[in-house]
Design an enzyme around this catalytic site. Sequence first.
Site, mmCIF file in Angstrom:
data_model
loop_
_atom_site.group_PDB
_atom_site.id
_atom_site.type_symbol
_atom_site.label_atom_id
_atom_site.label_comp_id
_atom_site.label_asym_id
_atom_site.label_seq_id
_atom_site.Cartn_x
_atom_site.Cartn_y
_atom_site.Cartn_z
ATOM 1 N N TYR A 219 -5.386 7.444 1.032
ATOM 2 C CA TYR A 219 -4.004 6.981 0.951
ATOM 3 C C TYR A 219 -3.113 7.926 1.743
ATOM 4 O O TYR A 219 -3.180 9.151 1.565
ATOM 5 C CB TYR A 219 -3.530 6.924 -0.504
ATOM 6 C CG TYR A 219 -2.219 6.199 -0.680
ATOM 7 C CD1 TYR A 219 -2.179 4.812 -0.798
ATOM 8 C CD2 TYR A 219 -1.011 6.889 -0.693
ATOM 9 C CE1 TYR A 219 -0.971 4.139 -0.936
ATOM 10 C CE2 TYR A 219 0.194 6.227 -0.834
ATOM 11 C CZ TYR A 219 0.211 4.846 -0.960
ATOM 12 O OH TYR A 219 1.403 4.176 -1.082
ATOM 13 N N PHE A 276 5.652 2.056 3.758
ATOM 14 C CA PHE A 276 4.738 2.702 4.707
ATOM 15 C C PHE A 276 3.500 3.111 3.933
ATOM 16 O O PHE A 276 3.588 3.901 2.990
ATOM 17 C CB PHE A 276 5.375 3.937 5.345
ATOM 18 C CG PHE A 276 4.449 4.704 6.270
ATOM 19 C CD1 PHE A 276 4.613 4.652 7.647
ATOM 20 C CD2 PHE A 276 3.407 5.478 5.768
ATOM 21 C CE1 PHE A 276 3.756 5.356 8.496
ATOM 22 C CE2 PHE A 276 2.547 6.181 6.603
ATOM 23 C CZ PHE A 276 2.719 6.112 7.964
ATOM 24 N N GLU A 277 2.364 2.561 4.326
ATOM 25 C CA GLU A 277 1.091 2.972 3.755
ATOM 26 C C GLU A 277 0.027 2.924 4.855
ATOM 27 O O GLU A 277 -0.016 1.957 5.617
ATOM 28 C CB GLU A 277 0.622 2.029 2.638
ATOM 29 C CG GLU A 277 1.399 2.084 1.362
ATOM 30 C CD GLU A 277 0.815 1.148 0.299
ATOM 31 O OE1 GLU A 277 0.924 1.473 -0.894
ATOM 32 O OE2 GLU A 277 0.260 0.085 0.667
ATOM 33 N N ILE A 278 -0.781 3.949 4.932
ATOM 34 C CA ILE A 278 -2.037 3.878 5.667
ATOM 35 C C ILE A 278 -3.102 4.155 4.624
ATOM 36 O O ILE A 278 -3.098 5.223 3.989
ATOM 37 C CB ILE A 278 -2.111 4.898 6.808
ATOM 38 C CG1 ILE A 278 -0.945 4.696 7.789
ATOM 39 C CG2 ILE A 278 -3.444 4.779 7.550
ATOM 40 C CD1 ILE A 278 -0.913 5.710 8.933
ATOM 41 N N HIS A 313 1.001 1.288 -7.014
ATOM 42 C CA HIS A 313 0.069 1.880 -6.052
ATOM 43 C C HIS A 313 -0.012 3.393 -6.217
ATOM 44 O O HIS A 313 -1.093 3.986 -6.161
ATOM 45 C CB HIS A 313 0.501 1.549 -4.619
ATOM 46 C CG HIS A 313 -0.076 0.275 -4.105
ATOM 47 N ND1 HIS A 313 -0.056 -0.069 -2.774
ATOM 48 C CD2 HIS A 313 -0.708 -0.739 -4.738
ATOM 49 C CE1 HIS A 313 -0.643 -1.241 -2.617
ATOM 50 N NE2 HIS A 313 -1.037 -1.667 -3.797
#
Length: 376
Positions: A219, A276-278, A313
Amino acid sequence: MMTPMRYVVLVLGIIISLHFILSISHESYGRATSLSRLTGKVSSRPSYQDPVPAPAPAPAEYDEATPRANATFVLLARNSDLQGIVTSMKQMEDRFNKKYRYPYVFLNDVDFTDEFKSRITELTDATVEFGLIPEDDWYQPDFIDEDKASAARAEMVKNQVIYGGVRYRNMCRFNSGFFFRQPLLDKYKYYWRIEPDVTFFCDLDYDPFLLMQDQKKVYGFTLSLYEYPATIPTLWNAVKEFIEQNPDSVSPENAMAFISDDNGATYNNCHFWSNFEIGDLDLWRSEEYKKFFDFLDKKGGFYYERWGDAPVHSIGAALFAKKDQIHFFNDIGYRHNPFQHCPQGGLHSKGKCWCDPKDNFDYEWYSCLRRYDNLF
């Protein structure tokens, strides 16, 4: 004439001198022979504070031989979001993806228009796929008491709580528990979430997906902040109930200290801002997380309150991942109004960033980055 003892002292002096010289002149030798390494102690610094070991330098232009991860961009959008999506996607192409051509997956609860598809595909040479979200994954489920949910929405409107509508709640529930189940994502391992009207300030000279892969991160974030307590009054009670029933689901090396100041008794409201998530899709596909989401879903808090995908999340990542698998992308300049992360010092010049370094949310009073730093 030298005695044997003098020979020993001389040899020891030479060895110590060589070790000192090598420690200074060769960073890898210094790390390998450091006291913390030899005694098994780990660094007390979060990984982002060390130079990023780029998996491979970014190519000057696209080359199909360039190493890539099994990854995609994910964009949840309405047809009315077209111009905002174009703005975000054009920046992503210019800052990073024109050199890599990672694919894009667009998701919508109605069919995308021909105009939307045409405008989007004009922006990139990468593969673009458009998906229609199944009704069961998007709309309010039948087990929700609509009278109770409607009363809760009216109360939030009365109290001027933002984003109080049904569609926003559908979106939060979808992003929390269903986006990763969409068939178009089945073939991918990593994703990068992009939203309309965001700003990417800096050029990227490496591949963040490969960093996630090579360093076994699951994450990644750029902004973290406190959730509005009025939207989640019973969320932590539900989380504690789940933990009590499923204690073996929680990672022994978790990031509980990011989300709680008292070892889980209460929630401090910190979360990673999930616009924003990678991430590694396998984190959400895991039995632990799916069981966690299903438990929360049955509580009805997405509709009786306004549980967001950001705290869901974040709590999921903090519980089910190891803390060192959560990565702060310090070198990715990013803005989602009203907050932005602007890289500082050498990272700003290295990325040719055009944000104002003084306009940086990292350690403002409403930021949770210090809590992340204190994990390590």
